[in-house]
Each structure stands twice: as C-alpha cells, then as structure tokens.
Design a protein around this motif. Sequence first.
Motif: not given
Length: 495
Positions: A263-286, A172-177
């Motif tokens: 891309q992978e649908g997973e995150v690497d928490p800081v300090g962890s040796t294992k990735s964690v799978k996540v199922d999310i829908r991404i909506v971004s704005a700028t 979603v693109e658009g001016e602030s406010g």
Amino acid sequence: MSELILVVDDDPVQRRLLEGILDKLGYKAMSVDGGQEALDTLSSEKGKKIKAVILDLVMPDVDGIAVLNGMAADNHPQPVIIQTAQGGVETAVNAMRAGAVDFVVKPAAPQRLQVSLQNALKMGALTGEIKRITKKRLGKLTVKEIISSSPSMDSVKQIVTKAAKSNIPVLVEGESGVGKEMIARAIQGMSGRSDKKLVTVNCGALPENLVESILFGHEKGAFTGASEKHAGKFQEAHGGTLFLDEVGELAPDIQVKLLRAIQEGEVDPVGSTKSVKVDIRIVSATNRNLLEEVRNGNFREDLYYRLSVFPMTIPPLRERKEDIPELVRHFVARLSVEENKVINGISKNAMDLLTNYHWPGNIRQLENTIFRAVVLCESDELDVCDFPQLQSGPATEQVQGLPKAAETPPMETPIATPHQSAPPANLGADEGLGLLTFEGEVISLEEAESRVIEFAMDRYDGKMSEIARRLGIGRSTLYRKMRHYGLEAHEVMED
C-alpha cells in the motif's frame, strides 16, 4: 495430440504418400501445394502449431530455397527437411546453407523419414531451449518461449501479454508444477521493467523466525546473529519485479506487514527507525484457492484484493494434453544432452502412454519422469519399458472430486506380506496396488500380475530367489514374466 508437420509439395501423389507415412509414424500432417502457400500458412494462426516442415525443393511458383529464405526473414523457428528427386551433393549443400536441417531423396523410406523427423524435432527443441535459457538470463523471456499450443494456454498467453503492459499486481493461480514462475518471468520480460531484476521469493520455504528479515531487511545488531546490515527482497527488487511464490503460506502477522509495504510502497527493516521507499511490481502465485482461504479466515481479505487485482489461472496439464508431446520432446532433447546419451526420440506407444496419463504433479512431474526414463533407456529411443512407474503405478485417485493418477509408486504403499500384518481396515481395496483403471473399471489379471512382480522386486531388493519364493513361482518363470512385462530395467541381484 501428435506434432503437426507441414508437407509442402506441388505433386498431389507425393503429398498423399507423405500424409500416409506421417500418420503411421504417429504425426499429424497438414499439406499445401506451393511455396507461397507454405509461407502464408506459417505466418497464420495455424503456423504456431506446426513443429516441422517437409519441403519439396523444386516447385513452379516459389521453390524450396525461396521458402527457406522467407522463413529465415520472418523468424519462423520450425526445422525444415528438404525432399527432392535431385540428389546431388551441390543441391544438398545449397539446401543446408539456406537453413534446412536434413536432406532426403524421393521417395524416402518411412524409416529414413522417421529418423530425420526425430532429429529435426530434437534440434528444434534444443534450439528453443538455448533461446529460453538466454532470454531467462537476460530477463527477456516472453510468452513465445512458453512451450504450449493448447487453446486454454493461448488464452493465458493473451492475458499475460495484456498484464505485462502495465504495473498492475498479478495473482497467478494453479496447481503445483504447472509453470507459474515461467508466467511470472514472461510478465516481467515483456514489461517496461525487463531491464531490471526479477526477484523470486518462495514464501512457503521461509524460516518462520526470519520471514520479516528476508522480506524487508534488517539493521546490524537488530537480533542475535545479525552481524551485518541486510537489504531484504523488497529492496533487492527495487525498480524491478518481486515474485511472491506460494504467497498463501505466509503467516497472518507477516500478511499485515506485506499489505502495508504494498500500500505505502515502503518497508520497515527490522531494527530500523526509518522506512525505506521501494518501487516494485508485485506478481504473486499460489496453489491454494485464496478466496476460500479468505472465507476460512486464513488469509487477509484486504491483502487478497491488493494482490488479486489481475488474477489468472493456469490450467493443469491434464486439461491441456495437446501440450504433452511437445513438452516430452523438449525434455528428451535437453535431458539426453545433459546426461550425455544419444536418444533421438520416443516411440508412438510411449508417447500415447504419456499423453493419456493424468499427471497430478503437472509439468514438473512430467520432466522428472522423462529424466528417469532417459537414465534407464538403453537404446536410441524411449519406449514403454522405460516408464515402468506409469504402467504399474496406481491408475487413479480422487482429488477434489476428479479422478487423478497417484504420484506414489505402488511399491511404496504397504500391503500384507508373510512378515507384515494386513493394512489398516480403513485402507480401501484399491489403494494397495491401484486395481482400478482411469474409468473406474477393474484392471486385467495380467496388469495386476505385472504390478505385484514390480512391488516384490522393490520389496525384496531385487533378490530373485527370494522374490520367486515369495510369489510361489520358479526363477525361470519369474524371468520370463519380467521380460514379458518389460521389467528388465530394474536392478536385480543374482543370489
């Protein structure tokens, strides 16, 4: 630009009379001569733009009570004012029970009708706000709750509806406010994930050293101060929607990790040796031009195309001025309740002032402006005098090649005074007090005088003797000019 009022009456003389009254009161009228036609109109595309209904009670085909029942059955939200020659108490009670918000007897005086319409529109705004708050809390917000009737926003709503039907990443693109978060909530509320969480992250407000931890989480002891394990925003949004607001503010190293997570649908928490799978829908704005940021090397091209699979642009408020009156009445209704003040509406001159303003801060600036006016208002109706910053602020500024009203009030802009050196040489002649109109013409001497007086009042903290001396006029003259320019709302000090 004015609210559209539907007039329903089988008497052509009454219709013309009401049309004339509504025009003088600053509204736009649409007339029909029967109850069935009224219901058909409300169910049509035009019906979305109707804000209130003035309804005759006695009509030959479908009477007023039947119209009210039909509106309730079809969930038409417009407030209804019943108008009839039969002014009995029983008739009024029956109309109110059927859903009318007011009852007036023909022929209604213009002043009576104005008060009735103001109250009806205020009630409609409050009812809509309650629905929005409820749906927002439940994650069920839809495009129907977005306050807008402009064609450009109708197109946006159609795009949002289509985007919500899939899990496609949306940018979603658009001016602030302009309301980008509202769009994100509507996408989530109409999607198959509406029963799950919407997690919002303001990427521009994340501390640089904690961005990775906030987004992806961390293990206990991963860094100094990490006394407990923390699930990041990605894990918090699992099963739902993650809204990345101002995503263009992320640093390049975080952009890389964000790309991998998407891309992978997973995150690497800081300090962890294992990735964690996540199922999310991404909506971004700028509020930036991300494609331009890509060309300049400030934003990763691969991440841009991952986020911008389904881009949409929200037009600024200056390009959809049809929405301003409805937004104004919405904010007046809500904020007057919050501030415990009895404000029934806004004058036509004040509405014209707000409609013609450029609103560089968009809806957020409009809301704050109404908030300030509600606090200043000393009557039951907002008027031009309650918006001194719009009358005396710099009229325009140049932003991206477009004339644009400045947000900064003139009293905050340095000008030469007896105790202060002149402004820097590179300060343009119009940048001190805004001496040009929106069309680029020089303002009148009266307008300039008003701005100088308001500037001086702020500069010398409302000390009237000092202000009069600095301006070279007497105190009585100063008070007279203040009344003339509507500046009495300012705090003054009787020194």
